[in-house]
Structures are given as structure tokens and as C-alpha cells.
Design a protein around this motif. Structure first.
Motif, PDB file in Angstrom:
ATOM      1  N   ASP A 260      20.597   1.897  51.988  1.00  0.00           N
ATOM      2  CA  ASP A 260      19.435   1.937  51.087  1.00  0.00           C
ATOM      3  C   ASP A 260      18.975   0.536  50.683  1.00  0.00           C
ATOM      4  OD1 ASP A 260      21.304   1.117  49.219  1.00  0.00           O
ATOM      5  OD2 ASP A 260      20.888   2.730  47.785  1.00  0.00           O
ATOM      6  N   GLY A 261      19.605  -0.510  51.224  1.00  0.00           N
ATOM      7  CA  GLY A 261      19.204  -1.880  50.962  1.00  0.00           C
ATOM      8  C   GLY A 261      19.956  -2.575  49.853  1.00  0.00           C
ATOM      9  N   ARG A 262      20.742  -1.825  49.074  1.00  0.00           N
ATOM     10  CA  ARG A 262      21.503  -2.457  47.990  1.00  0.00           C
ATOM     11  C   ARG A 262      22.641  -3.309  48.538  1.00  0.00           C
ATOM     12  NH1 ARG A 262      22.872   2.170  43.658  1.00  0.00           N
ATOM     13  NH2 ARG A 262      22.592   3.578  45.416  1.00  0.00           N
TER      14      ARG A 262
ATOM     15  N   ASP B 196      27.019  -2.763  58.442  1.00  0.00           N
ATOM     16  CA  ASP B 196      26.024  -3.835  58.315  1.00  0.00           C
ATOM     17  C   ASP B 196      26.427  -4.992  59.237  1.00  0.00           C
ATOM     18  OD1 ASP B 196      24.342  -5.922  57.610  1.00  0.00           O
ATOM     19  OD2 ASP B 196      24.988  -5.996  55.512  1.00  0.00           O
ATOM     20  N   PRO B 197      25.618  -5.313  60.236  1.00  0.00           N
ATOM     21  CA  PRO B 197      25.996  -6.386  61.157  1.00  0.00           C
ATOM     22  C   PRO B 197      26.030  -7.769  60.503  1.00  0.00           C
ATOM     23  CG  PRO B 197      23.756  -5.670  61.587  1.00  0.00           C
ATOM     24  CD  PRO B 197      24.332  -4.711  60.571  1.00  0.00           C
ATOM     25  N   LEU B 198      25.433  -7.911  59.326  1.00  0.00           N
ATOM     26  CA  LEU B 198      25.434  -9.194  58.630  1.00  0.00           C
ATOM     27  C   LEU B 198      26.430  -9.233  57.469  1.00  0.00           C
ATOM     28  CD1 LEU B 198      21.586  -9.889  58.587  1.00  0.00           C
ATOM     29  CD2 LEU B 198      23.302 -10.700  60.220  1.00  0.00           C
TER      30      LEU B 198
ATOM     31  N   LEU C 105      30.577   7.026  47.600  1.00  0.00           N
ATOM     32  CA  LEU C 105      31.381   6.326  48.596  1.00  0.00           C
ATOM     33  C   LEU C 105      30.824   6.550  49.998  1.00  0.00           C
ATOM     34  CD1 LEU C 105      35.034   6.518  47.252  1.00  0.00           C
ATOM     35  CD2 LEU C 105      33.259   4.804  46.879  1.00  0.00           C
ATOM     36  N   ALA C 106      30.058   7.613  50.190  1.00  0.00           N
ATOM     37  CA  ALA C 106      29.373   7.802  51.477  1.00  0.00           C
ATOM     38  C   ALA C 106      28.351   6.677  51.678  1.00  0.00           C
ATOM     39  CB  ALA C 106      28.698   9.166  51.532  1.00  0.00           C
ATOM     40  N   LEU C 107      27.637   6.319  50.626  1.00  0.00           N
ATOM     41  CA  LEU C 107      26.697   5.205  50.713  1.00  0.00           C
ATOM     42  C   LEU C 107      27.453   3.889  50.868  1.00  0.00           C
ATOM     43  CD1 LEU C 107      23.797   4.102  50.602  1.00  0.00           C
ATOM     44  CD2 LEU C 107      24.086   3.921  48.119  1.00  0.00           C
TER      45      LEU C 107
END
Length: 84
Positions: free
Chosen positions: A61-63, A35-37, A26-28
Motif C-alpha cells: 500500500d506504499g507505507r 520489496d526489491p528496494l 501482518l499480511a500487509l
């Protein structure tokens, strides 16, 4: 100009279940809220007791992750979110 401060909370037991079930801490998941988008919508179907929101965005991490959460303004430049 000061930055907007967001405090993110979650239940530790829920965090353990989420990590075991989805392999996502949940930290991730909380990083999606920065995320601005990202796209956030009101979750009327699950807001009978409290207002709930659903955010889709990229974690650090990009996910691409979907996060259900509450949101409460705590000041003019601060808020608290609880990941559900």
C-alpha cells in the motif's frame, strides 16, 4: 528460470495485537519482504535463541514499514519467514 518462493507465517494472536496497536495487519507487513528496494539487517541483539532479521521497506500500500522476522531456506529457490 523459476521464481523464488517465500512462505510467510505469523502467530494469529500476535497478528491481532499488531493490528490493534499499529493498525497494520501482518499480511500487509509480509509484503515488505517482497520489496526489491527493502533493506534487511541481522538483529544480533535479539538472536540468542534463533536468528532474527529486521527489514525496512515499502508495503504493497506504499507505507514504509519495519518488520522483525526469522528466515529459513527450505530449498534452492524457496524459504520460510516468520514475522515476529
Amino acid at each position: 528460470m523459476s521464481a523464488f518462493e517465500l512462505e510467510v507465517q505469523w502467530d494469529p494472536a500476535k497478528a491481532r495485537r499488531n493490528l490493534a496497536k499499529h493498525q497494520v495487519s501482518l499480511a500487509l507487513a509480509a509484503t515488505v519482504l517482497h520489496d526489491p528496494l527493502s533493506i534487511t539487517v541481522f538483529d544480533a541483539a535479539h538472536s540468542l535463541v534463533e536468528d532474527r532479521w529486521f527489514t525496512l521497506g515499502r508495503a504493497e500500500d506504499g507505507r514504509l514499514l519495519a518488520v522483525a522476522h526469522t528466515f529459513e531456506a527450505t530449498g534452492p529457490a524457496s524459504a520460510r519467514a516468520r514475522i515476529i
